[in-house]
Design a protein around this motif. Structure first.
Motif, PDB file in Angstrom:
ATOM      1  N   VAL A  26      17.838  -3.035  56.148  1.00  0.00           N
ATOM      2  CA  VAL A  26      17.589  -3.757  57.394  1.00  0.00           C
ATOM      3  C   VAL A  26      17.453  -5.250  57.127  1.00  0.00           C
ATOM      4  CG1 VAL A  26      15.974  -4.102  59.304  1.00  0.00           C
ATOM      5  CG2 VAL A  26      16.557  -1.787  58.566  1.00  0.00           C
ATOM      6  N   ALA A  27      16.746  -5.620  56.058  1.00  0.00           N
ATOM      7  CA  ALA A  27      16.597  -7.028  55.702  1.00  0.00           C
ATOM      8  C   ALA A  27      17.961  -7.646  55.380  1.00  0.00           C
ATOM      9  CB  ALA A  27      15.648  -7.185  54.515  1.00  0.00           C
ATOM     10  N   PHE A  28      18.811  -6.880  54.711  1.00  0.00           N
ATOM     11  CA  PHE A  28      20.161  -7.361  54.394  1.00  0.00           C
ATOM     12  C   PHE A  28      20.961  -7.592  55.671  1.00  0.00           C
ATOM     13  CE2 PHE A  28      24.635  -6.945  53.502  1.00  0.00           C
ATOM     14  CZ  PHE A  28      24.812  -7.611  52.292  1.00  0.00           C
ATOM     15  N   LEU A  29      21.011  -6.588  56.535  1.00  0.00           N
ATOM     16  CA  LEU A  29      21.803  -6.698  57.757  1.00  0.00           C
ATOM     17  C   LEU A  29      21.251  -7.769  58.684  1.00  0.00           C
ATOM     18  CD1 LEU A  29      22.407  -2.905  58.487  1.00  0.00           C
ATOM     19  CD2 LEU A  29      24.067  -4.568  57.612  1.00  0.00           C
ATOM     20  N   GLU A  30      19.927  -7.924  58.688  1.00  0.00           N
ATOM     21  CA  GLU A  30      19.284  -8.893  59.565  1.00  0.00           C
ATOM     22  C   GLU A  30      19.636 -10.327  59.172  1.00  0.00           C
ATOM     23  OE1 GLU A  30      15.974 -11.551  60.890  1.00  0.00           O
ATOM     24  OE2 GLU A  30      16.468 -10.965  58.842  1.00  0.00           O
ATOM     25  N   SER A  31      20.004 -10.514  57.913  1.00  0.00           N
ATOM     26  CA  SER A  31      20.334 -11.854  57.427  1.00  0.00           C
ATOM     27  C   SER A  31      21.835 -12.067  57.226  1.00  0.00           C
ATOM     28  CB  SER A  31      19.618 -12.110  56.087  1.00  0.00           C
ATOM     29  OG  SER A  31      18.218 -12.101  56.253  1.00  0.00           O
ATOM     30  N   PHE A  32      22.620 -11.003  57.323  1.00  0.00           N
ATOM     31  CA  PHE A  32      24.051 -11.119  57.052  1.00  0.00           C
ATOM     32  C   PHE A  32      24.769 -11.808  58.206  1.00  0.00           C
ATOM     33  CE2 PHE A  32      28.411  -9.422  56.537  1.00  0.00           C
ATOM     34  CZ  PHE A  32      28.649  -9.917  55.258  1.00  0.00           C
ATOM     35  N   ALA A  33      25.839 -12.512  57.871  1.00  0.00           N
ATOM     36  CA  ALA A  33      26.569 -13.319  58.843  1.00  0.00           C
ATOM     37  C   ALA A  33      26.892 -12.554  60.127  1.00  0.00           C
ATOM     38  CB  ALA A  33      27.871 -13.831  58.207  1.00  0.00           C
ATOM     39  N   PHE A  34      26.414 -13.092  61.247  1.00  0.00           N
ATOM     40  CA  PHE A  34      26.682 -12.618  62.596  1.00  0.00           C
ATOM     41  C   PHE A  34      26.039 -11.264  62.912  1.00  0.00           C
ATOM     42  CE2 PHE A  34      30.286 -15.350  61.383  1.00  0.00           C
ATOM     43  CZ  PHE A  34      30.073 -16.377  62.293  1.00  0.00           C
ATOM     44  N   ILE A  35      26.107 -10.309  62.009  1.00  0.00           N
ATOM     45  CA  ILE A  35      25.491  -9.005  62.265  1.00  0.00           C
ATOM     46  C   ILE A  35      23.998  -9.155  62.527  1.00  0.00           C
ATOM     47  CG2 ILE A  35      24.935  -6.756  61.233  1.00  0.00           C
ATOM     48  CD1 ILE A  35      27.574  -6.904  59.713  1.00  0.00           C
TER      49      ILE A  35
END
Length: 203
Positions: A26-35
């Motif tokens: 979740v932390a990865f997706l929350e910080s990933f470009a646009f996602i």
């Protein structure tokens, strides 16, 4: 997303290792470009911190998993844009979020390299700034320093705020404002440091 969060909270009592993997994801997706624009990472982080305060999760592992996910997402976004940004910027997903891209450009122009650090704590441009840094060919070493430091501090502040303030959600929201950012960091770092040294002495 809220349904996913509720399901996660229902499962963590039985599968703690899986919980840390989900926190990382979740932390990865929350910080990933646009996602990241679609994921309520702040709410999730503070809620996980509250669970750690009740002994359901270990706060140190929570911070490590969350910070690592955030840092790797920034690096992935940066190199994605650095290598393929000129092609991606014309894609439909980038055009859809053009106002956030424009806002990120202005923020980067005003703050330079420090925008990578400060952008971490501004929800609407958090997933955009690393991508823009890559587009503008920011020096990789400099970017990595800002990304790592801000990612660790983000994990400490947001998970730690939920951990310190427990179920007082309004207090968490108030302290997570930009004005209280440094005070939260100092409070959380001081408390965790104190607990860490107590544990060492006890062992």
């Amino acid at each position: 997303m809220q349904q996913i969060i509720n399901s996660f909270f229902a499962l963590i009592g039985h599968y703690s290792l899986l919980a840390y993997i989900v926190i990382f994801a979740v932390a990865f997706l929350e910080s990933f470009a646009f996602i990241g624009l679609l994921i309520p990472g702040t709410v999730f982080a503070a809620s996980v911190g509250i669970l750690a305060a009740h002994g359901v999760l270990e706060i140190y592992f929570v911070i490590i998993a969350g910070s690592l996910g955030a840092i790797l997402a920034d690096l992935a976004s940066f190199y994605l844009a650095r290598l393929y940004g000129e092609k991606l910027i014309l894609k439909k997903i980038c055009l859809k979020y053009q106002p956030y891209v424009d806002q990120g450009y202005r923020f980067f122009e005003n703050h330079g390299g420090m925008s990578v650090f400060w952008g971490r704590f501004i929800g609407l441009i958090r997933p955009v700034i690393p991508f823009i840094a890559g587009l503008l060919k920011m020096e990789p070493g400099k970017f990595c320093v800002y990304a790592v430091f801000s990612g660790i501090l983000w994990g400490v502040i947001y998970f730690g705020a939920g951990y310190l303030f427990g179920a007082s959600w309004k207090l968490v929201e108030a302290w997570l404002g930009r004005v209280g950012l440094i005070l939260v960091a100092l409070a959380v770092l001081g408390y965790l440091g104190k607990q860490f040294w107590k544990r060492i002495k006890h062992d």
